[in-house]
Design a protein around this motif. Structure first.
Motif, short mmCIF file in Angstrom:
data_model
loop_
_atom_site.label_atom_id
_atom_site.label_comp_id
_atom_site.label_asym_id
_atom_site.label_seq_id
_atom_site.Cartn_x
_atom_site.Cartn_y
_atom_site.Cartn_z
N GLU A 97 0.83 -1.20 0.00
CA GLU A 97 0.00 0.00 0.00
C GLU A 97 0.87 1.26 0.00
OE1 GLU A 97 -3.97 -1.58 2.39
OE2 GLU A 97 -2.23 -0.85 3.52
N LEU B 32 -7.34 -9.03 2.00
CA LEU B 32 -7.83 -7.74 1.50
C LEU B 32 -9.30 -7.52 1.86
CD1 LEU B 32 -6.03 -7.77 -1.96
CD2 LEU B 32 -5.48 -6.31 0.01
N TYR C 95 -11.34 -4.02 1.47
CA TYR C 95 -11.19 -3.84 0.03
C TYR C 95 -12.35 -4.53 -0.70
CZ TYR C 95 -6.30 -2.14 -0.02
OH TYR C 95 -5.16 -1.41 0.11
N ARG D 253 -9.07 -6.05 -6.11
CA ARG D 253 -9.50 -5.50 -4.83
C ARG D 253 -8.85 -4.11 -4.74
NH1 ARG D 253 -13.14 -8.36 -1.22
NH2 ARG D 253 -12.94 -10.59 -1.62
N GLN D 254 -9.68 -3.10 -4.60
CA GLN D 254 -9.19 -1.72 -4.60
C GLN D 254 -9.49 -1.06 -3.26
OE1 GLN D 254 -10.84 1.01 -7.61
NE2 GLN D 254 -8.75 1.75 -7.88
N SER D 255 -8.50 -0.30 -2.78
CA SER D 255 -8.67 0.41 -1.52
C SER D 255 -9.85 1.37 -1.63
CB SER D 255 -7.40 1.20 -1.20
OG SER D 255 -7.64 2.08 -0.12
#
Length: 239
Positions: free
Chosen positions: A57, A82, A87, A235-237
């Motif tokens: 990250e 995640l 996420y 998987r996106q923050s």
């Protein structure tokens, strides 16, 4: 010869390349420069823990990118890590393949589809209409073995696609058909044109990636005989 999912992951990296791809710790990191998720996501090189995720990250944020991970087959533990960090899943994708001779069995009618590189202005315009702008054209330009495809239908420009070749696979990206030219077989002719080009480059298979929610495109590829060879998702923050 069967084409594996892990082979296709590398074909994708080579035919739709990041501005920079490098290994750091337990990760392969990609610098996308606005070129989309495929060229910006981190992928795991080995088993990882929460501390490893935290370092990735930081590394992505230092590149000016929102933390983003591609979850490939075999990444179940990373996927769970995640999910626990909040996420959400983004853009599940199916990887399709087809023996190339299955798309080179029919001659392409004259002035229906052409393979061209560098892209013509009309090609860039059609891509732009579909949301594929200069940053993604830069991605295309970085591929080593590549071509654009321009289709004509009803005596007018109809659609565009991009194809690259690596490891005996011709992978097709960025397929766009103008709205008024859809549902007339234009995409099929472009896929066939890409296959003829790929065959000239020594490819034995054609591949294409398709997000799950694009019902029409998935139906098209399956109707042409493409079979799923693998999957991935992101998987996106949320921050």
């Amino acid at each position: 010869m069967n084409v594996t999912a892990h082979q296709l992951y590398e074909v994708c990296d080579q035919t739709w390349p990041a501005a920079r791809r490098f290994d750091l710790g337990k990760w392969t990191l990609r610098e996308g420069r606005g070129g989309g998720k495929r060229v910006s996501a981190a992928t795991a090189l080995d088993a990882v823990c929460a501390e490893d995720v935290g370092q990735a990250e930081i590394d992505m944020q230092e590149m000016g990118q929102q933390p983003l991970f591609m979850i490939r087959q075999g990444d179940d533990a990373l996927d769970a890590l995640l999910e626990a960090r909040g996420y959400p899943i983004v853009d599940p994708v199916t990887l399709y393949t087809l023996p190339i001779e299955n798309l080179t069995d029919v001659p392409i009618p004259r002035v229906t589809a052409f393979t061209i590189w560098e892209p013509l202005a009309i090609m860039a315009e059609i891509w732009a209409e579909g949301g594929i702008g200069p940053a993604r054209l830069d991605v295309m330009s970085r591929a080593q073995i590549k071509t654009g495809v321009l289709a004509r239908w009803n005596e007018q420009p109809a659609g565009v696609a991009f194809a690259g070749a690596h490891d005996n696979v011709c992978m097709v990206h960025a397929v766009e058909v103008l709205p008024h030219q859809r549902r007339q077989g234009v995409a099929e002719w472009m896929m066939r044109a890409a296959a003829f080009w790929g065959q000239s480059q020594g490819a034995t298979h054609v591949s294409v990636l398709c997000v799950t929610q694009n019902v029409g495109a998935n139906a098209l590829y399956r109707s042409l005989g493409f079979a799923p060879a693998g999957r991935y998702h992101y998987r996106q923050s949320p921050e």
